[in-house]
Design a protein around this motif. Sequence first.
Motif, PDB file in Angstrom:
ATOM      1  N   GLY A 183       0.797  -1.215   0.000  1.00 50.93           N
ATOM      2  CA  GLY A 183       0.000   0.000   0.000  1.00 50.93           C
ATOM      3  C   GLY A 183       0.830   1.264   0.000  1.00 50.93           C
ATOM      4  N   LEU A 184       1.963   1.233  -0.683  1.00 52.48           N
ATOM      5  CA  LEU A 184       2.803   2.418  -0.828  1.00 52.48           C
ATOM      6  C   LEU A 184       2.324   3.273  -1.989  1.00 52.48           C
ATOM      7  CD1 LEU A 184       6.259   0.679  -0.440  1.00 52.48           C
ATOM      8  CD2 LEU A 184       5.488   2.532   1.033  1.00 52.48           C
ATOM      9  N   GLU A 185       2.567   4.585  -1.906  1.00 52.73           N
ATOM     10  CA  GLU A 185       2.320   5.446  -3.060  1.00 52.73           C
ATOM     11  C   GLU A 185       3.171   4.967  -4.237  1.00 52.73           C
ATOM     12  OE1 GLU A 185       2.075   9.891  -2.233  1.00 52.73           O
ATOM     13  OE2 GLU A 185       3.079   9.134  -0.441  1.00 52.73           O
ATOM     14  N   SER A 186       2.672   5.138  -5.434  1.00 55.82           N
ATOM     15  CA  SER A 186       3.411   4.701  -6.615  1.00 55.82           C
ATOM     16  C   SER A 186       4.769   5.397  -6.717  1.00 55.82           C
ATOM     17  CB  SER A 186       2.588   4.972  -7.881  1.00 55.82           C
ATOM     18  OG  SER A 186       3.277   4.523  -9.027  1.00 55.82           O
ATOM     19  N   GLU A 187       4.800   6.711  -6.454  1.00 61.11           N
ATOM     20  CA  GLU A 187       6.069   7.454  -6.535  1.00 61.11           C
ATOM     21  C   GLU A 187       7.074   6.940  -5.507  1.00 61.11           C
ATOM     22  OE1 GLU A 187       7.798  12.047  -6.372  1.00 61.11           O
ATOM     23  OE2 GLU A 187       5.862  11.569  -5.476  1.00 61.11           O
ATOM     24  N   ALA A 236       8.030   0.125   7.185  1.00 56.00           N
ATOM     25  CA  ALA A 236       7.374   1.428   6.981  1.00 56.00           C
ATOM     26  C   ALA A 236       6.170   1.559   7.904  1.00 56.00           C
ATOM     27  CB  ALA A 236       6.949   1.576   5.526  1.00 56.00           C
ATOM     28  N   GLN A 237       5.995   2.749   8.457  1.00 53.37           N
ATOM     29  CA  GLN A 237       4.913   2.986   9.407  1.00 53.37           C
ATOM     30  C   GLN A 237       3.565   3.181   8.709  1.00 53.37           C
ATOM     31  OE1 GLN A 237       6.478   6.350  11.762  1.00 53.37           O
ATOM     32  NE2 GLN A 237       6.357   4.997  13.529  1.00 53.37           N
ATOM     33  N   VAL A 238       2.520   2.782   9.394  1.00 56.01           N
ATOM     34  CA  VAL A 238       1.165   3.001   8.900  1.00 56.01           C
ATOM     35  C   VAL A 238       0.858   4.498   8.963  1.00 56.01           C
ATOM     36  CG1 VAL A 238      -1.273   2.537   9.306  1.00 56.01           C
ATOM     37  CG2 VAL A 238       0.409   0.720   9.633  1.00 56.01           C
ATOM     38  N   THR A 239       0.267   5.035   7.894  1.00 59.37           N
ATOM     39  CA  THR A 239       0.002   6.477   7.823  1.00 59.37           C
ATOM     40  C   THR A 239      -1.274   6.882   8.542  1.00 59.37           C
ATOM     41  OG1 THR A 239      -1.238   6.277   5.754  1.00 59.37           O
ATOM     42  CG2 THR A 239       1.156   6.596   5.577  1.00 59.37           C
ATOM     43  N   TRP A 278      -5.195   6.173   1.926  1.00 55.13           N
ATOM     44  CA  TRP A 278      -4.106   5.913   0.979  1.00 55.13           C
ATOM     45  C   TRP A 278      -3.094   7.039   1.058  1.00 55.13           C
ATOM     46  CZ3 TRP A 278      -3.019   1.583  -1.514  1.00 55.13           C
ATOM     47  CH2 TRP A 278      -2.012   1.600  -2.479  1.00 55.13           C
ATOM     48  N   PRO A 279      -1.825   6.728   1.074  1.00 56.38           N
ATOM     49  CA  PRO A 279      -1.210   5.399   1.127  1.00 56.38           C
ATOM     50  C   PRO A 279      -1.369   4.766   2.512  1.00 56.38           C
ATOM     51  CG  PRO A 279       0.472   7.077   1.368  1.00 56.38           C
ATOM     52  CD  PRO A 279      -0.795   7.817   1.085  1.00 56.38           C
ATOM     53  N   ILE A 280      -1.327   3.460   2.535  1.00 57.00           N
ATOM     54  CA  ILE A 280      -1.514   2.749   3.799  1.00 57.00           C
ATOM     55  C   ILE A 280      -0.266   2.878   4.669  1.00 57.00           C
ATOM     56  CG2 ILE A 280      -1.959   0.488   4.834  1.00 57.00           C
ATOM     57  CD1 ILE A 280      -3.490  -0.230   2.262  1.00 57.00           C
ATOM     58  N   VAL A 281       0.911   2.720   4.064  1.00 55.91           N
ATOM     59  CA  VAL A 281       2.167   2.854   4.810  1.00 55.91           C
ATOM     60  C   VAL A 281       3.091   3.819   4.070  1.00 55.91           C
ATOM     61  CG1 VAL A 281       2.012   0.504   5.743  1.00 55.91           C
ATOM     62  CG2 VAL A 281       3.313   0.913   3.648  1.00 55.91           C
ATOM     63  N   GLY A 282       4.082   4.309   4.787  1.00 54.59           N
ATOM     64  CA  GLY A 282       5.101   5.146   4.161  1.00 54.59           C
ATOM     65  C   GLY A 282       4.945   6.622   4.453  1.00 54.59           C
ATOM     66  N   LYS A 283       5.377   7.061   5.650  1.00 58.00           N
ATOM     67  CA  LYS A 283       5.325   8.478   6.000  1.00 58.00           C
ATOM     68  C   LYS A 283       6.530   9.194   5.397  1.00 58.00           C
ATOM     69  CE  LYS A 283       2.808   8.065  10.386  1.00 58.00           C
ATOM     70  NZ  LYS A 283       2.865   8.347  11.845  1.00 58.00           N
ATOM     71  N   ARG A 284       6.263  10.235   4.628  1.00 58.23           N
ATOM     72  CA  ARG A 284       7.348  10.969   3.978  1.00 58.23           C
ATOM     73  C   ARG A 284       8.094  11.839   4.990  1.00 58.23           C
ATOM     74  NH1 ARG A 284       6.340  12.576  -2.223  1.00 58.23           N
ATOM     75  NH2 ARG A 284       4.908  10.918  -2.849  1.00 58.23           N
ATOM     76  N   LEU A 285       9.392  12.019   4.710  1.00 56.40           N
ATOM     77  CA  LEU A 285      10.194  12.929   5.527  1.00 56.40           C
ATOM     78  C   LEU A 285       9.855  14.381   5.197  1.00 56.40           C
ATOM     79  CD1 LEU A 285      13.650  11.107   5.409  1.00 56.40           C
ATOM     80  CD2 LEU A 285      12.241  11.471   7.438  1.00 56.40           C
ATOM     81  N   VAL A 286       9.684  14.657   3.906  1.00 57.72           N
ATOM     82  CA  VAL A 286       9.192  15.960   3.440  1.00 57.72           C
ATOM     83  C   VAL A 286       8.205  15.684   2.315  1.00 57.72           C
ATOM     84  CG1 VAL A 286      11.112  17.472   4.084  1.00 57.72           C
ATOM     85  CG2 VAL A 286      11.274  16.150   1.982  1.00 57.72           C
TER      86      VAL A 286
END
Length: 730
Positions: free
Chosen positions: A491-495, A515-518, A522-530
């Motif tokens: 469930g990561l963003e495509s980018e 990767a952490q749950v957001t 959507w996205p389910i996981v993957g918190k961006r740093l910026v």
Amino acid sequence: MAFQKAVKGTALIGGGAIATVFGLSQFSQYRNKHGALVQVQAAEGAPVRKDHIPSREQQILALQTSGEFDVLVIGGGATGCGCALDAATRGLKTALLERDDFSSGTSSRSTKLIHGGVRYLQKAIMKLDFEQYRMVKEALEERANLMQSAPHLSAPLPIMLPIYKWWQLPYYWVGIKLYDLVAGSQCLKSSYVLTKDRALELFPMLRKDKLVGAIVYYDGQHNDARMNLAIALTAARYGAATANYTEVRHLLKSGDTGTGTGTGRQRVCGVRCRDVLTGKEFDVRAKCVINATGPFTDSVRKMDDQEVPNICQPSAGVHIVMPGYYSPDNMGLLDPATSDGRVIFFLPWEKMTIAGTTDSPTDVTSHPIPTEEDINFILSEVRNYLGSDVEVRRGDVLAAWSGIRPLVTNPDSKDTQSLSRNHVVTVSDSGLITIAGGKWTTYRAMARDTIDTAVRVHNLQAGSCQTMGLQLEGAQDWSPTLYIRLVQDYGLESEVAQHLASTYGDKAFEVAKIAQVTGKRWPIVGKRLVSEFPYIEAEVVYGVKEYARTAVDIISRRTRLAFLNVQAAEEALPRVVDIMGKELNWCEQKKKEQLEAAKTFLYYEMGYKVKTDQLTHSSEISLVPSDIERYKKRFHMFDKDKKGFITILDVQRVLQSISVQIDENTLHEILSEVDLNKNGQVELNEFLQLMSAIQKGRVSGSRLAVLMKSAEENLRRRQAIPVDRSGGGL
């Protein structure tokens, strides 16, 4: 001191007429067969590749307790890590020491190109220079191997040569076709000629007047720091004891008592080193010590012999990063003959644009800090190639750095432009082996020649070179569609998924797993740093497993944020430090030190200083009276009390009136970008200086300017709505 120049690889795959010119056509078929044979050997005879990578603590322990090594490499750049990988895959007991982080020097500050060297081929043909030809031939073979070894970190890149004079068209066409011919079967794609209209269609930013046409040829492009790290990690998987932040204090010689004062014909038998992170010193013994320290080559050679003459003459290349809209997504531009004779390149990379120059003599004792003069020169060259409808603004420089190329030359020579990047291997009277010169593309061949020399000189029991065709960390199960599985399975963003796949290869799944749950749909996981870059918090955790030990390691080499946008890197720093602090058990004081050290790195080495210098106390306010009144009116919308300055509370009040919410920490960052006095408030004069700098193009992307303009327009729209309802009333 005995001086030995390494035998260059006679890489002559293809070659045809060019090989015949130099009388070498009889080797072409032999080299093809030899290349295939080596790959078979690598598959059958290489040492076992470990399933896991030892931690840094385990590597340090191995250095202290494993007894005498066969090979000890000093330097964790591309060449040093290549030597460690070559030695380890031959079955040699191998150690590597790096005083900073892997690729912290030259290897992370390159042009990002994997290339044979078009201009070196030109010199080879014009001067019938066999050495230049052989270097280009070898580099083209290594280009193909490097791209096959790490396909997730590299890709072919079309590069355009714009033609503005008719006579240049056949001249450059012949040269580029010869470049294809020398590459032979390993030519990435065939070069071609473009008409003026077609060139402008592919590169619409190009200057139109006097343009005759263009020639497009292909070279490779890679993520240099990640490629370097992949080599180091692969060496570790094959058993090499590799340790970053481990500084060599002095060389040990046979008969030494640990003072490093051995004299006479004593042999180098190891080093005294220090773990930079703990301060602990210890000895590492080895039958053979290799100096692979790039531009710092001579400093290690002088540890062996103070009287030895210098063989390294560094040359600096300055690079700037600009927004991606300055170049097409997949087309670079290069001019081998600028106004002052240097090469200018203009390349898309990581959705940004890199522009830069080469060949400027430098002093390695100083930090490679880009100057305002360097940046302005590059910008002036960029303006020469882009159309008049594209405004090239100083404020669009998002990052800047200077890379040092360690060219090998006669110490008396001052002209670096006339030098090739040939590498040499030297052996001192005490047995210290030095590998110097060369370039990123040929790191594997340099390592091969170095270990061949080590085996011969020190009578080491080793197999033949195993690295041709050897897949690096992350390459084994990578495919171009791997990112789709990351999207579907996690469930990561495509980018973000594409970024992870192209950075970690098949190890991207390990990053996705942590990767952490957001908390979002959507996205389910993957918190961006910026928000504007696809780097996620899980990469910081994984970076620690990849031997990252400072915040600078994360923002510059595990991710490439510092090389892409220094302001974004600074914004990400607090979160990076917090995550690393948890992983490495940092105290609050340590976290504060890391934060300050990373900011200093961004300020001096990545161009933040020259960026912030565009807005200073001495900045002129060159606005016409009507603009001054307009900007004063905008300022006073926030400064209702006519204090002469605005604070976070003033901004929050206006934003609340238009139903916009921005957290206090972000607002503080926005104001601090403009707050020259650093007193927590923006004065009217500071605001007018900002708007003047924006008009001149010296500053761009100011969040405060955009926020205030947006708020003003929003308030005007609200005031324009009539209060009375149509249709009557009571």
